[in-house]
Design a protein around this motif. Structure first.
Motif, PDB file in Angstrom:
ATOM      1  N   UNK A 200       0.818  -1.225   0.000  1.00 48.09           N
ATOM      2  CA  UNK A 200       0.000   0.000   0.000  1.00 48.09           C
ATOM      3  C   UNK A 200       0.850   1.273   0.000  1.00 48.09           C
ATOM      4  N   UNK A 201       1.934   1.377   0.813  1.00 55.73           N
ATOM      5  CA  UNK A 201       2.768   2.589   0.737  1.00 55.73           C
ATOM      6  C   UNK A 201       3.358   2.816  -0.650  1.00 55.73           C
ATOM      7  N   UNK A 202       3.737   1.707  -1.317  1.00 57.00           N
ATOM      8  CA  UNK A 202       4.280   1.826  -2.670  1.00 57.00           C
ATOM      9  C   UNK A 202       3.195   2.286  -3.637  1.00 57.00           C
ATOM     10  N   UNK A 203       1.982   1.784  -3.472  1.00 58.37           N
ATOM     11  CA  UNK A 203       0.868   2.211  -4.325  1.00 58.37           C
ATOM     12  C   UNK A 203       0.566   3.691  -4.104  1.00 58.37           C
ATOM     13  N   UNK A 204       0.678   4.141  -2.870  1.00 61.89           N
ATOM     14  CA  UNK A 204       0.490   5.560  -2.574  1.00 61.89           C
ATOM     15  C   UNK A 204       1.581   6.394  -3.252  1.00 61.89           C
ATOM     16  N   UNK A 205       2.801   5.842  -3.288  1.00 64.82           N
ATOM     17  CA  UNK A 205       3.902   6.531  -3.966  1.00 64.82           C
ATOM     18  C   UNK A 205       3.596   6.668  -5.463  1.00 64.82           C
ATOM     19  N   UNK A 206       3.070   5.617  -6.075  1.00 64.01           N
ATOM     20  CA  UNK A 206       2.705   5.691  -7.484  1.00 64.01           C
ATOM     21  C   UNK A 206       1.623   6.753  -7.706  1.00 64.01           C
ATOM     22  N   UNK A 207       0.785   6.941  -6.691  1.00 61.26           N
ATOM     23  CA  UNK A 207      -0.221   7.991  -6.761  1.00 61.26           C
ATOM     24  C   UNK A 207       0.388   9.374  -6.822  1.00 61.26           C
ATOM     25  N   UNK A 208       1.615   9.526  -6.306  1.00 61.88           N
ATOM     26  CA  UNK A 208       2.346  10.789  -6.404  1.00 61.88           C
ATOM     27  C   UNK A 208       2.951  10.938  -7.801  1.00 61.88           C
ATOM     28  N   UNK A 209       3.301   9.819  -8.425  1.00 62.03           N
ATOM     29  CA  UNK A 209       3.978   9.826  -9.721  1.00 62.03           C
ATOM     30  C   UNK A 209       3.013  10.167 -10.869  1.00 62.03           C
ATOM     31  N   UNK A 210       1.800   9.641 -10.823  1.00 66.63           N
ATOM     32  CA  UNK A 210       0.886   9.755 -11.964  1.00 66.63           C
ATOM     33  C   UNK A 210       0.419  11.186 -12.255  1.00 66.63           C
ATOM     34  N   UNK A 211      -0.006  11.991 -11.258  1.00 68.80           N
ATOM     35  CA  UNK A 211      -0.461  13.356 -11.578  1.00 68.80           C
ATOM     36  C   UNK A 211       0.563  14.223 -12.311  1.00 68.80           C
ATOM     37  N   UNK A 212       1.879  14.210 -11.944  1.00 70.05           N
ATOM     38  CA  UNK A 212       2.845  14.994 -12.735  1.00 70.05           C
ATOM     39  C   UNK A 212       2.944  14.538 -14.189  1.00 70.05           C
ATOM     40  N   UNK A 213       2.818  13.228 -14.419  1.00 73.76           N
ATOM     41  CA  UNK A 213       2.825  12.723 -15.789  1.00 73.76           C
ATOM     42  C   UNK A 213       1.631  13.267 -16.561  1.00 73.76           C
ATOM     43  N   UNK A 214       0.474  13.260 -15.913  1.00 77.27           N
ATOM     44  CA  UNK A 214      -0.727  13.803 -16.550  1.00 77.27           C
ATOM     45  C   UNK A 214      -0.589  15.301 -16.798  1.00 77.27           C
ATOM     46  N   UNK A 215       0.078  15.999 -15.888  1.00 77.51           N
ATOM     47  CA  UNK A 215       0.269  17.447 -16.039  1.00 77.51           C
ATOM     48  C   UNK A 215       1.090  17.775 -17.274  1.00 77.51           C
ATOM     49  N   UNK A 216       2.097  16.961 -17.563  1.00 77.31           N
ATOM     50  CA  UNK A 216       2.926  17.188 -18.755  1.00 77.31           C
ATOM     51  C   UNK A 216       2.098  16.976 -20.021  1.00 77.31           C
ATOM     52  N   UNK A 217       1.202  15.978 -19.994  1.00 77.73           N
ATOM     53  CA  UNK A 217       0.308  15.774 -21.134  1.00 77.73           C
ATOM     54  C   UNK A 217      -0.536  17.029 -21.358  1.00 77.73           C
ATOM     55  N   UNK A 218      -1.069  17.594 -20.275  1.00 81.34           N
ATOM     56  CA  UNK A 218      -1.882  18.820 -20.365  1.00 81.34           C
ATOM     57  C   UNK A 218      -1.055  19.968 -20.950  1.00 81.34           C
ATOM     58  N   UNK A 219       0.156  20.178 -20.407  1.00 86.22           N
ATOM     59  CA  UNK A 219       1.004  21.284 -20.858  1.00 86.22           C
ATOM     60  C   UNK A 219       1.417  21.118 -22.314  1.00 86.22           C
ATOM     61  N   UNK A 220       1.824  19.902 -22.679  1.00 86.31           N
ATOM     62  CA  UNK A 220       2.278  19.658 -24.046  1.00 86.31           C
ATOM     63  C   UNK A 220       1.139  19.864 -25.034  1.00 86.31           C
ATOM     64  N   UNK A 221      -0.055  19.399 -24.672  1.00 79.51           N
ATOM     65  CA  UNK A 221      -1.203  19.497 -25.567  1.00 79.51           C
ATOM     66  C   UNK A 221      -1.660  20.951 -25.744  1.00 79.51           C
ATOM     67  N   UNK A 222      -1.815  21.665 -24.655  1.00 82.17           N
ATOM     68  CA  UNK A 222      -2.395  23.011 -24.731  1.00 82.17           C
ATOM     69  C   UNK A 222      -1.392  24.095 -25.125  1.00 82.17           C
ATOM     70  N   UNK A 223      -0.102  23.891 -24.844  1.00 79.90           N
ATOM     71  CA  UNK A 223       0.888  24.942 -25.107  1.00 79.90           C
ATOM     72  C   UNK A 223       1.774  24.700 -26.328  1.00 79.90           C
ATOM     73  N   UNK A 224       1.955  23.436 -26.721  1.00 76.44           N
ATOM     74  CA  UNK A 224       2.974  23.178 -27.735  1.00 76.44           C
ATOM     75  C   UNK A 224       2.521  22.334 -28.928  1.00 76.44           C
TER      76      UNK A 224
END
Length: 445
Positions: free
Chosen positions: A343-367
């Motif tokens: 479970x702690x490792x799964x929570x860590x992955x929960x920290x990893x996924x939102x920044x990845x999604x944020x880059x998709x948002x930035x790349x799509x809308x800005x570039x």
């Protein structure tokens, strides 16, 4: 749309996991309504409402819930619009952002996270089912057996795919909603609404910022992967309305009702309140089982989408077979209690996924909005280095707000995370990094 020499046969079990959903298979927001509402209608939402009530008075809890849901709605709408435009899953869409190889890593991260949570929820289902049977019938069944039964049942709709989730949501969401409304009405016959409104924290007090963190953090990963569902939306408008239904209305109402029950009974145990204190018995038990099902099949479904993208071009495994294999393994992990260790490792992955999604948002809308075209998908590089660096920066900053061993445990950043959701800080860092890196070193796609 990309042309293929191979004729694709459409069947009930074809879920377009590695290609766009055809226009004729897409839906308006009203046709998807139950699916969107089902995103937020889950037992964890009631528990979250209880956590808010334990730490905040009624007024502040409502503010925290409202602001948290606004953030989740905006966040999901921003990335959901990408899915509604490309009609591709989160993992396949990420090929345009991170490259073909980078997208495989993205898909695996999402898959492992959701695979783990599926097993964990199966385990939680088994525990809850034991309690439900004990409360209702006075006997204690075997928890592992109930976990396996629950996991195998939840596989059914995930095997069918989006259509299966839609069918179950059409059935389960109204039932849960009616049960909860009936429970609230019965609660208000025992405790006046005035007493609830004037309630202070039921347990140990927390800050308003911490309350907002709880709301946003509880669903940041789900909101990050919303294209898995918005790809079935006819238009961006349909997706936006759907995100509002899911997070602005559905999630808000369920968490709010969880708050009411905790303020009224000074207890954060929705199952016990429904069955024992409000006397809904077997009806409540059945609806709670369906409610768990409508949530957990999403985890397996999205996990398989991630794995399917990761192995695409390496080995060909039908989605149905992949769902069965992944479902059986994760159910077994849940029944054996193995998942709880991670479970702690799964929570860590929960920290990893939102920044990845944020880059998709930035790349799509800005570039590279015009680059997100399925006809160009095979022309993507192995790795889009700029975006991978931006994502890594966001992940590292997110790790500073996590405790060891899955984080760097920086005191200032951990303190900051109690005031601003860590997922939002990490996402903001990724977006800023993406803009800076791509401005300094532009890459033509």
């Amino acid at each position: 749309m990309k042309e293929t020499n191979e004729k694709v046969e459409t069947t009930l079990l074809d879920d377009y996991e590695n290609r766009p959903v055809p226009p004729e298979k897409c839906f308006g927001w009203y046709q998807q309504g139950a699916v969107w509402l089902g995103c937020g209608f889950c037992l964890a939402a009631f528990s979250l409402g209880g956590q808010l009530a334990e730490g905040l008075g009624f007024g502040k809890a409502c503010i925290a819930l409202l602001l948290g849901c606004v953030i989740l709605t905006i966040m999901s709408a921003a990335i959901g619009a990408i899915g509604a435009t490309t009609h591709l899953s989160s993992s396949v869409t990420s090929r345009f952002t991170f490259g073909i190889g980078g997208a495989k890593i993205f898909g695996l991260i999402c898959a492992v996270s959701l695979f783990g949570w599926f097993g964990y929820q199966c385990s939680f289902f088994g525990q809850s089912a034991v309690e439900v049977v004990k409360m209702a019938a006075g006997v204690s069944p075997n928890e592992a057996v109930l976990t396996v039964i629950g996991g195998l049942a939840m596989m059914i709709t995930a095997i069918i795919g989006y259509r299966g989730i839609k069918m179950l949501s059409n059935f389960g969401v109204p039932m849960l909603f009616l049960l909860v409304i009936a429970a609230v009405i019965k609660t208000l016959t025992q405790v006046s609404f005035g007493d609830i409104v004037s309630s202070g924290p039921v347990g140990t007090s927390i800050t308003l910022g911490s309350g907002i963190v709880l709301v946003v953090g509880s669903f940041a990963v789900g909101a990050s992967m919303i294209p898995d569902f918005s790809r079935y939306s006819k238009t961006v408008k349909d997706s936006n309305i759907g995100c509002f239904l899911g997070y602005g209305i559905g999630y808000f109402l369920i968490v709010f009702m969880g708050m009411i029950f905790t303020y009224a009974f000074s207890e954060n145990n929705f199952t016990n309140i429904l069955i024992n204190k409000l006397g809904f018995g077997y009806i409540a038990a059945f609806v709670l089982i369906v409610a768990t099902w409508t949530t957990n099949d999403n985890n397996l479904y999205q996990s398989v989408l991630g794995i399917s993208n990761a192995i695409d071009g390496v080995i060909k495994v039908p989605r149905v077979a992949l769902t069965v294999v992944v479902g059986i393994i994760s159910t077994a992990f849940g029944a054996l209690g193995v998942v709880n260790i991670f479970v702690p490792f799964l929570c860590f992955l929960g920290v990893v996924i939102p920044p990845l999604a944020a880059v998709i948002i930035a790349d799509y809308y800005f570039f590279n909005k015009n680059n997100y075209d399925y006809a160009k998908i095979d022309k993507q590089p192995s790795f889009c280095v700029n975006n991978c660096i931006a994502a890594l920066i966001g992940i590292l900053i997110g790790c500073t707000m996590n405790a060891a061993p899955y984080g760097f445990q920086v005191p200032f950043m951990m303190s900051l995370a109690t005031k601003i959701p860590s997922s939002l800080i990490a996402m903001a860092a990724s977006i800023v990094a993406c803009i800076i890196v791509n401005k300094v070193h532009p890459v033509k796609k």
